[in-house]
Design a protein around this motif. Structure first.
Motif, mmCIF file in Angstrom:
data_model
loop_
_atom_site.group_PDB
_atom_site.id
_atom_site.type_symbol
_atom_site.label_atom_id
_atom_site.label_comp_id
_atom_site.label_asym_id
_atom_site.label_seq_id
_atom_site.Cartn_x
_atom_site.Cartn_y
_atom_site.Cartn_z
ATOM 1 N N GLN A 29 8.885 -6.768 14.015
ATOM 2 C CA GLN A 29 7.518 -6.311 14.299
ATOM 3 C C GLN A 29 7.118 -5.406 13.131
ATOM 4 O O GLN A 29 7.969 -4.678 12.586
ATOM 5 C CB GLN A 29 7.523 -5.537 15.621
ATOM 6 C CG GLN A 29 6.215 -4.884 15.965
ATOM 7 C CD GLN A 29 6.242 -4.295 17.370
ATOM 8 O OE1 GLN A 29 5.872 -4.933 18.343
ATOM 9 N NE2 GLN A 29 6.703 -3.059 17.473
ATOM 10 N N ILE A 30 5.853 -5.464 12.752
ATOM 11 C CA ILE A 30 5.403 -4.679 11.593
ATOM 12 C C ILE A 30 4.323 -3.688 12.012
ATOM 13 O O ILE A 30 3.410 -4.044 12.768
ATOM 14 C CB ILE A 30 4.885 -5.626 10.486
ATOM 15 C CG1 ILE A 30 6.080 -6.414 9.913
ATOM 16 C CG2 ILE A 30 4.160 -4.867 9.386
ATOM 17 C CD1 ILE A 30 5.694 -7.589 9.066
ATOM 18 N N ASP A 31 4.430 -2.460 11.518
ATOM 19 C CA ASP A 31 3.421 -1.437 11.775
ATOM 20 C C ASP A 31 2.447 -1.429 10.587
ATOM 21 O O ASP A 31 2.753 -0.883 9.516
ATOM 22 C CB ASP A 31 4.131 -0.075 11.906
ATOM 23 C CG ASP A 31 3.169 1.068 12.148
ATOM 24 O OD1 ASP A 31 1.976 0.936 11.796
ATOM 25 O OD2 ASP A 31 3.611 2.098 12.677
ATOM 26 N N PRO A 32 1.280 -2.045 10.748
ATOM 27 C CA PRO A 32 0.367 -2.182 9.593
ATOM 28 C C PRO A 32 -0.122 -0.851 9.046
ATOM 29 O O PRO A 32 -0.322 -0.721 7.838
ATOM 30 C CB PRO A 32 -0.799 -3.009 10.141
ATOM 31 C CG PRO A 32 -0.358 -3.548 11.445
ATOM 32 C CD PRO A 32 0.724 -2.649 11.974
ATOM 33 N N LYS A 33 -0.334 0.136 9.923
ATOM 34 C CA LYS A 33 -0.824 1.431 9.417
ATOM 35 C C LYS A 33 0.236 2.088 8.534
ATOM 36 O O LYS A 33 -0.076 2.647 7.489
ATOM 37 C CB LYS A 33 -1.176 2.359 10.582
ATOM 38 C CG LYS A 33 -2.493 1.986 11.200
ATOM 39 C CD LYS A 33 -3.021 3.093 12.084
ATOM 40 C CE LYS A 33 -4.343 2.644 12.681
ATOM 41 N NZ LYS A 33 -4.450 2.925 14.104
ATOM 42 N N ILE A 38 2.454 3.132 3.048
ATOM 43 C CA ILE A 38 3.514 2.828 2.064
ATOM 44 C C ILE A 38 2.884 2.203 0.814
ATOM 45 O O ILE A 38 3.200 2.573 -0.323
ATOM 46 C CB ILE A 38 4.575 1.884 2.699
ATOM 47 C CG1 ILE A 38 5.410 2.666 3.722
ATOM 48 C CG2 ILE A 38 5.461 1.229 1.638
ATOM 49 C CD1 ILE A 38 6.349 1.811 4.574
ATOM 50 N N GLY A 39 1.960 1.282 1.038
ATOM 51 C CA GLY A 39 1.271 0.636 -0.087
ATOM 52 C C GLY A 39 0.553 1.659 -0.949
ATOM 53 O O GLY A 39 0.674 1.643 -2.182
ATOM 54 N N LYS A 40 -0.170 2.572 -0.309
ATOM 55 C CA LYS A 40 -0.938 3.598 -1.061
ATOM 56 C C LYS A 40 0.011 4.514 -1.821
ATOM 57 O O LYS A 40 -0.208 4.845 -2.980
ATOM 58 C CB LYS A 40 -1.768 4.454 -0.100
ATOM 59 C CG LYS A 40 -2.996 3.750 0.397
ATOM 60 C CD LYS A 40 -4.015 4.784 0.921
ATOM 61 C CE LYS A 40 -5.244 4.073 1.462
ATOM 62 N NZ LYS A 40 -5.054 3.471 2.795
ATOM 63 N N ASN A 41 1.077 4.922 -1.119
ATOM 64 C CA ASN A 41 2.022 5.861 -1.710
ATOM 65 C C ASN A 41 2.626 5.300 -3.002
ATOM 66 O O ASN A 41 2.655 5.980 -4.034
ATOM 67 C CB ASN A 41 3.106 6.134 -0.663
ATOM 68 C CG ASN A 41 3.840 7.402 -0.941
ATOM 69 O OD1 ASN A 41 4.500 7.507 -1.968
ATOM 70 N ND2 ASN A 41 3.727 8.377 -0.040
ATOM 71 N N PHE A 42 3.093 4.050 -2.944
ATOM 72 C CA PHE A 42 3.660 3.448 -4.159
ATOM 73 C C PHE A 42 2.563 3.218 -5.196
ATOM 74 O O PHE A 42 2.742 3.549 -6.371
ATOM 75 C CB PHE A 42 4.326 2.103 -3.838
ATOM 76 C CG PHE A 42 5.740 2.225 -3.353
ATOM 77 C CD1 PHE A 42 6.682 2.969 -4.046
ATOM 78 C CD2 PHE A 42 6.153 1.562 -2.203
ATOM 79 C CE1 PHE A 42 8.001 3.065 -3.612
ATOM 80 C CE2 PHE A 42 7.474 1.650 -1.756
ATOM 81 C CZ PHE A 42 8.385 2.402 -2.460
ATOM 82 N N ALA A 43 1.457 2.645 -4.765
ATOM 83 C CA ALA A 43 0.412 2.255 -5.723
ATOM 84 C C ALA A 43 -0.091 3.472 -6.504
ATOM 85 O O ALA A 43 -0.326 3.373 -7.715
ATOM 86 C CB ALA A 43 -0.736 1.570 -4.989
ATOM 87 N N ASP A 44 -0.222 4.627 -5.832
ATOM 88 C CA ASP A 44 -0.729 5.822 -6.512
ATOM 89 C C ASP A 44 0.117 6.186 -7.733
ATOM 90 O O ASP A 44 -0.388 6.737 -8.705
ATOM 91 C CB ASP A 44 -0.758 7.013 -5.540
ATOM 92 C CG ASP A 44 -1.944 6.918 -4.594
ATOM 93 O OD1 ASP A 44 -2.846 6.097 -4.864
ATOM 94 O OD2 ASP A 44 -1.961 7.659 -3.587
ATOM 95 N N LYS A 45 1.412 5.857 -7.679
ATOM 96 C CA LYS A 45 2.285 6.236 -8.803
ATOM 97 C C LYS A 45 2.181 5.257 -9.971
ATOM 98 O O LYS A 45 2.679 5.542 -11.054
ATOM 99 C CB LYS A 45 3.751 6.248 -8.344
ATOM 100 C CG LYS A 45 4.016 7.219 -7.225
ATOM 101 C CD LYS A 45 5.497 7.167 -6.876
ATOM 102 C CE LYS A 45 5.740 7.695 -5.498
ATOM 103 N NZ LYS A 45 7.076 7.387 -5.008
ATOM 104 N N TYR A 46 1.599 4.074 -9.702
ATOM 105 C CA TYR A 46 1.635 3.032 -10.737
ATOM 106 C C TYR A 46 0.244 2.541 -11.152
ATOM 107 O O TYR A 46 0.139 1.536 -11.846
ATOM 108 C CB TYR A 46 2.502 1.856 -10.250
ATOM 109 C CG TYR A 46 3.927 2.289 -10.028
ATOM 110 C CD1 TYR A 46 4.805 2.442 -11.103
ATOM 111 C CD2 TYR A 46 4.380 2.620 -8.759
ATOM 112 C CE1 TYR A 46 6.101 2.892 -10.909
ATOM 113 C CE2 TYR A 46 5.679 3.072 -8.551
ATOM 114 C CZ TYR A 46 6.526 3.204 -9.635
ATOM 115 O OH TYR A 46 7.806 3.659 -9.444
ATOM 116 N N ARG A 47 -0.802 3.275 -10.734
ATOM 117 C CA ARG A 47 -2.165 2.788 -11.005
ATOM 118 C C ARG A 47 -2.454 2.687 -12.498
ATOM 119 O O ARG A 47 -3.219 1.852 -12.931
ATOM 120 C CB ARG A 47 -3.212 3.687 -10.344
ATOM 121 C CG ARG A 47 -3.217 3.528 -8.836
ATOM 122 C CD ARG A 47 -4.478 4.077 -8.192
ATOM 123 N NE ARG A 47 -4.260 4.324 -6.780
ATOM 124 C CZ ARG A 47 -4.348 3.394 -5.827
ATOM 125 N NH1 ARG A 47 -4.675 2.163 -6.138
ATOM 126 N NH2 ARG A 47 -4.103 3.691 -4.561
#
Ligand code: 5GP
Length: 190
Positions: A29-33, A38-47
């Motif tokens: 089961q996946i928790d989309p929120k 998680i997506g934002k957290n990683f992406a912020d470091k690599y923008r």
């Protein structure tokens, strides 16, 4: 990432001293929120790193990888563990020994999706002994693509995956680092 650590503590189950079950929010089961955070957290470091592709492995790497790709506005490729009839014959392939299934799979990505122009973030749900991540960086290197970093949702730091990948010159970036699963409890690296 505090929200992830809290979720691991509240919903994770220690199965053995080296296996954590997180099937209520990540591996079944996946928790989309949570995946979105998680997506934002990683992406912020690599923008500012000019990432062109996110590369993961089916199936549990896909959810976090898609949210990173969404944030960075780049395509997400997942390596397949079984060849499909519809896959092109031109494939990048590598062998990966699965920590949880105790079997070796040939993983593959079509050559048309990964090229020497690509600058990649490799993503996976767990890091244990580093075999899945090594397989993914091997596919990138066959394509001539460069790897910016290996993004891991849950790293079991008592296993040797991080040191293996760092010895090969890769940057490993994990959101939760587990020191041990002793006494049926999750102990994080402070
Ligand atoms: P590695 O290749 O680093 O040895 O193991 C990583 C892969 O094995 C991940 O893709 C993940 O699917 C699986 N894995 C490793 N350890 C665990 C664990 O403790 N729990 C779960 N659910 N999967 C794990």
């Amino acid at each position: 990432m505090k929200e992830l650590l809290d979720k691991i503590v509240s919903d994770g189950t220690v199965l053995q001293e080296d296996v954590l079950k997180v099937d209520s929010f990540l591996t079944h089961q996946i928790d989309p929120k949570l995946m979105s955070l998680i997506g934002k957290n990683f992406a912020d470091k690599y923008r500012d790193k000019k990432i062109t592709k996110v590369v993961t492995i089916e199936s549990s790497g896909i959810a976090p990888a898609v949210f990173i790709g969404l944030e960075l506005d780049v395509p997400v490729i997942f390596a397949r563990k079984q060849k499909s009839l519809t896959m092109s014959t031109e494939l990048l392939t590598a062998s990966v020994h699965s920590f949880t299934k105790k079997q070796t799979n040939e993983i593959s990505i079509s050559t048309k999706f990964l090229t020497s122009e690509d600058h990649v973030l490799v993503v996976d749900d767990f890091l244990a002994n580093g075999q899945a991540a090594l397989g993914l960086v091997e596919l990138c290197s066959q394509a001539g693509a460069s790897v910016e970093a290996i993004n891991i949702v849950i790293e079991k730091s008592f296993q040797n995956g991080r040191s293996l990948l760092e010895e090969k010159g890769y940057k490993v970036d994990s959101l939760a680092r587990i020191e041990s699963l002793k006494d049926n409890k999750v102990h994080f690296i402070k």
